[in-house]
Write an enzyme that holds these catalytic residues in place. Structure first.
Site, PDB file in Angstrom:
ATOM      1  N   CYS A  53      21.654 -31.271  -9.201  1.00 38.79           N
ATOM      2  CA  CYS A  53      21.865 -32.597  -9.457  1.00 38.79           C
ATOM      3  C   CYS A  53      23.206 -33.600 -10.723  1.00 38.79           C
ATOM      4  O   CYS A  53      23.431 -34.389  -9.853  1.00 38.79           O
ATOM      5  CB  CYS A  53      20.532 -33.687  -9.876  1.00 38.79           C
ATOM      6  SG  CYS A  53      19.549 -32.592 -11.457  1.00 38.79           S
ATOM      7  N   HIS A 106      21.797 -39.399 -14.768  1.00 35.22           N
ATOM      8  CA  HIS A 106      22.321 -38.466 -15.871  1.00 35.22           C
ATOM      9  C   HIS A 106      22.807 -38.649 -16.925  1.00 35.22           C
ATOM     10  O   HIS A 106      24.091 -37.622 -16.664  1.00 35.22           O
ATOM     11  CB  HIS A 106      22.546 -36.898 -14.562  1.00 35.22           C
ATOM     12  CG  HIS A 106      20.722 -36.029 -14.680  1.00 35.22           C
ATOM     13  ND1 HIS A 106      19.946 -35.524 -15.470  1.00 35.22           N
ATOM     14  CD2 HIS A 106      21.051 -35.741 -13.094  1.00 35.22           C
ATOM     15  CE1 HIS A 106      18.914 -35.079 -14.390  1.00 35.22           C
ATOM     16  NE2 HIS A 106      19.499 -35.597 -13.483  1.00 35.22           N
TER      17      HIS A 106
END
Length: 476
Positions: A53, A106
């Site tokens: 990710c 993120h």
């Protein structure tokens, strides 16, 4: 900017490239995404350059491959390289209203917006999810616990099992993302074009789709995992392995529940996107829509679970683009990656792509035109990942794939004839010339890297795989 188009980027988390019914999946139903693909371009060989990710999103946000971002594996505290030139920052400076809703990018540290003016991120980090403070008579509401209600449904972030969502569907993260996206459309600045990023956690575990979607698949005859003749079966049939571990023998009830939960989670996203896309049409015809994922999911293939691997299940992703000037049902065979989204958006918005960007614009390919300057193959990589692998690199043109692991192992697959990578050709006498040609490409590609993977003449195994983010800059 009266003529500038709106741009929408829809991204799921951990969705395999073969998990669209228009891609030929034998069980999964994705009618809304199929219709989106039919209205524009579908890139059959879309890949993530670093299949977990965080590094994948660094490629997406910067338009650079991992070799340039320096984020070559899972790293919770990696700052985004070139923060002054992220995708939302470039568009914001060009006059766009920039917004992100749903599953985040993120960004580290969390207070850095990296170009997004509006952020409606993780629903369980803000007031929307604090259901104990709200009163919904007659509703089954979650208790006062943290994202995503792990302590009550019993599944963790990487578990290979599934169960239906135990609360009302309106509280599901997928619904949250769509509701916030629609809310943005209703409240947006009508004087500016917009760039809207819509993120979904699904189908990333925990696999907890609503009951109605789970029921679609739990009693179906689901496709078994693909097991290559090279795959190493775990000892003792995988008994005693943590359900979130990277090596799994999925079979029986767990296999049925896991695949049902995974497919149901995608169908749930597909269903909810209809609501968003109907509202989006009100913004006008001058809108481009991307649909991608950050990486795939091994889903038991070759006895693997999770991602970070170079195989198609982990590295190939859905990759769609529709909008004005793109002919319906365009299908491209070019090897494309997440780094290509930024330069594509720049061209669509009529702004200059920064010189440091390694990605390529997909506009010509999306319009069904030849692009003589486009890459012939794509490079992907990932640093050491627990019991998954010791670090790896892969090269692919969409027809073949060459893999080199940091322990010196090589693999070669003919994707055109063997899309599930069932037969490793690396040791086949008839394929040695092809193997050598691909190896030489990787030798040149890795030459000069700080880890010392290549000396320009050969690949050197056993080198420490480390981050080397020389471009990252501390800033807001």
């Amino acid at each position: 900017m009266p003529d500038a188009p709106h741009i929408v980027l829809i991204h799921t988390d951990q969705q395999r490239g073969d998990c669209l019914s228009i891609d030929g999946h034998p069980v999964l139903q994705t009618p809304v995404l199929d219709a989106l693909a039919a209205r524009g371009a579908r890139f059959r060989h879309g890949y993530t350059e670093c299949p977990t990710c965080i590094p994948a999103r660094h490629c997406l946000m910067t338009g650079m491959d991992p070799q340039a971002t320096g984020v070559v594996g899972f790293s919770l505290k990696a700052r985004i390289a070139r923060p002054e030139a992220t995708l939302p920052e470039l568009l914001k400076r060009a006059g766009y209203q920039t917004a992100h809703v749903g599953r985040g990018m993120h960004q580290y540290p969390g207070h850095c917006h990296y170009g997004f003016e509006i952020r409606e991120g993780n629903p369980f980090a803000e007031h929307y999810s604090r259901f104990h403070q709200l009163s919904f008579p007659g509703h089954q509401k979650p208790a006062e616990i943290n994202w995503p209600h792990l302590t009550t449904h019993g599944l963790s972030f990487n578990d290979s099992d599934a169960r239906p969502w135990p609360y009302d569907e309106e509280f599901h993260e997928t619904n949250f993302s769509v509701n916030k996206a629609i809310e943005f459309l209703h409240k947006r600045d009508l004087e500016r074009p917009f760039f809207l990023s819509v993120g979904f956690t699904a189908p990333h575990p925990p696999l907890v789709p609503p009951q109605a979607f789970y029921d679609r698949y739990i009693n179906e005859d689901l496709d078994p995992p693909a097991i290559g003749d090279w795959a190493e079966r775990p000892d003792e049939e995988g008994l005693g392995v943590d359900p979130g571990g990277g090596k799994q023998v999925l079979k029986g009830g767990i296999l049925q529940r896991t695949k049902a939960g995974y497919y149901a989670s995608i169908s749930h996203v597909d269903n909810q996107l209809r609501l968003f896309l109907e509202q989006l049409r009100k913004a006008g015809d001058n809108t481009y829509v991307f649909f991608i994922s950050d990486h795939g999911e091994m889903l038991g293939d070759h006895y693997f679970w999770r991602k970070s691997l170079p195989y198609e299940a982990s590295a190939r992703i859905p990759f769609l683009l529709s909008g004005p000037g793109i002919d319906p049902r365009t299908v491209s065979e070019a090897p494309v990656g997440l780094q290509d989204i930024l330069p594509t958006c720049c061209e669509l918005a009529g702004i200059e792509t920064p010189a440091h960007v390694t990605g390529r614009s997909l506009v010509q390919l999306a319009k069904g035109q030849e692009d003589a300057d486009f890459r012939n193959w794509l490079h992907g990589e990932h640093s050491v990942m627990g019991d998954q692998h010791p670090g790896m690199h892969y090269l692919t043109d969409g027809q073949h794939k060459y893999i080199w692991f940091n322990d010196g192992r090589e693999q070669l697959f003919d994707l055109a004839q063997d899309p599930n990578e069932l037969r490793d050709l690396a040791a086949e006498p008839a394929d040695q010339d092809r193997l050598v040609a691909w190896r030489e490409r990787l030798i040149k590609r890795l030459e000069g890297r700080p880890e010392g993977f290549s000396d320009g003449k050969q690949l050197i195994p056993g080198r420490d795989y480390r981050e080397h983010n020389a471009l990252a800059v501390v800033g807001n």
